[in-house]
Design an enzyme around this catalytic site. Sequence first.
Site, mmCIF file in Angstrom:
data_model
loop_
_atom_site.group_PDB
_atom_site.id
_atom_site.type_symbol
_atom_site.label_atom_id
_atom_site.label_comp_id
_atom_site.label_asym_id
_atom_site.label_seq_id
_atom_site.Cartn_x
_atom_site.Cartn_y
_atom_site.Cartn_z
ATOM 1 N N SER A 58 0.832 -1.190 0.000
ATOM 2 C CA SER A 58 0.000 0.000 0.000
ATOM 3 C C SER A 58 0.875 1.251 0.000
ATOM 4 O O SER A 58 1.739 1.398 -0.866
ATOM 5 C CB SER A 58 -0.966 -0.044 1.193
ATOM 6 O OG SER A 58 -1.959 0.941 1.092
ATOM 7 N N HIS A 70 -6.871 -5.760 -1.478
ATOM 8 C CA HIS A 70 -5.749 -4.846 -1.224
ATOM 9 C C HIS A 70 -4.738 -5.405 -0.245
ATOM 10 O O HIS A 70 -3.541 -5.370 -0.494
ATOM 11 C CB HIS A 70 -6.292 -3.511 -0.715
ATOM 12 C CG HIS A 70 -5.238 -2.451 -0.570
ATOM 13 N ND1 HIS A 70 -4.548 -1.946 -1.655
ATOM 14 C CD2 HIS A 70 -4.754 -1.807 0.531
ATOM 15 C CE1 HIS A 70 -3.685 -1.027 -1.237
ATOM 16 N NE2 HIS A 70 -3.792 -0.927 0.080
ATOM 17 N N ASP A 107 -8.329 -5.209 -6.147
ATOM 18 C CA ASP A 107 -7.972 -4.168 -5.180
ATOM 19 C C ASP A 107 -8.903 -2.972 -5.365
ATOM 20 O O ASP A 107 -8.977 -2.392 -6.447
ATOM 21 C CB ASP A 107 -6.508 -3.746 -5.407
ATOM 22 C CG ASP A 107 -6.013 -2.738 -4.384
ATOM 23 O OD1 ASP A 107 -6.815 -2.272 -3.539
ATOM 24 O OD2 ASP A 107 -4.816 -2.397 -4.427
#
Length: 462
Positions: free
Chosen positions: A273, A401, A367
Amino acid sequence: MVASSLAVLRGSRLCQWSWKSWARLLGPSPLIRGGQTTWARTNATLSLEPAGRSCWDEPLSISVRGLAPEQPVTLRAALHDEKGALFSAHARYRADAHGELDLARAPALGGSFAGLEPMGLLWAMEPDRPFWRLVKRDVQTPFVVELEVLEGHEPEGGRQLAKAVHERHFMAPGVRRVPVREGRVRATLFLPPEPGPYPGIIDLFGVGGGLLEYRASLLAGKGFAVMALAYYNYDGLPKTMDILHLEYFEEAVNYLLRHPQVKGSGVGVLGISKGGELGLAMASFLKTITAAVIINGSISSVGGTLHYKDETVLPVGMNKNRVKRTKDGLKDVVDALNNPLEGPDRKSLIPVERSDTTFLFLVGQDDHNWRSEFYAREASKRLQAHGKEKPQVICYPDTGHYIEPPYFPLCKASLHSLVGGPVIWGGQPRPHAMAQVDAWQQLQMFFRKHLGGEERTVPSKL
């Protein structure tokens, strides 16, 4: 039928066995009461291998013995996180003709998952609190998992037949945890138990801030020296990430390179991330990053400005009108960020084309935080256009994600500190779980290949 056969044999000279002997021979049998089937009490035992304790990323063999032939049962697993939230999963099974049940061979008939899923009782866990993610904050203590075998296929009403408690640890035997307070650097270094030196890796997480150690501690058990690095909202570091200076990350890299237990002239970086974005920036500006694994990272600066010496990377713009709502009323922010290839947002692009680092991009194709696959493909194009090595890009369908170490349950939705509310993260439980297992192996092989190092096996017993 059984009773009449016993009556006949009891009157015969050939009958030398007691009623208990016959019961042991025939095993437990169903009893019909009021049109419902119940099962006589069994001597069920729940077996786990490794027994007692294991590392979180290690597979766990689960089996049950002493059931009645083809007896229906429900298996349930539960743990409490460090803030008291309950995570649990259950699945319905049927014993085989010998009264045995092995989750490696028996498919689940429904519940939290279905089909042949030996580790489903862990990766399918869901929290009892909304928008809650399973995170391990103190790696020196285990998660304690309670497993139960319940009679029948009703998880809330079945009589308990067997129970086991298992500790899932985050530090393999002998792994050393070394807090780092060197200059501005705030981190924790994890070292394998055997004599070094080892390949060095810096581990970065996302926008939650603070210091998360669980991925670094697990990876150290595989033969790497791993520094879990905080970069804001922790122990004297900036409270926000509005402005981040890459000199801070360079200081952490230099500390790692000077450490006597770290080998080579360069280190690896592992980021997810926002941590993936920062890993990409480190690889682009710092010459000492040999290999980088970017998990669902961005090619532009998000949520703040990056500085390195006299260069600046501005944050990419965001359009709140592109935030969608799911049918459950949650925010879907996947389209909120502007395209960094267009207009003034080009100033937010990280100059990945400068990098001589070898890259591995791990991408969840579902995601919903941002367009991770687009970013990875664009980084690959820019590198190749400048004569650099084509990076490896591994895409995982139906994967969200948060690609974590193996057996962490899918986080479907949780609070996003930048958005200021709960958002969905994407992914489907089973494919996401399978992706985590593969990604964990892929990143280890990648770092061994490009940083050097031998494959280490976590001991089966702690």
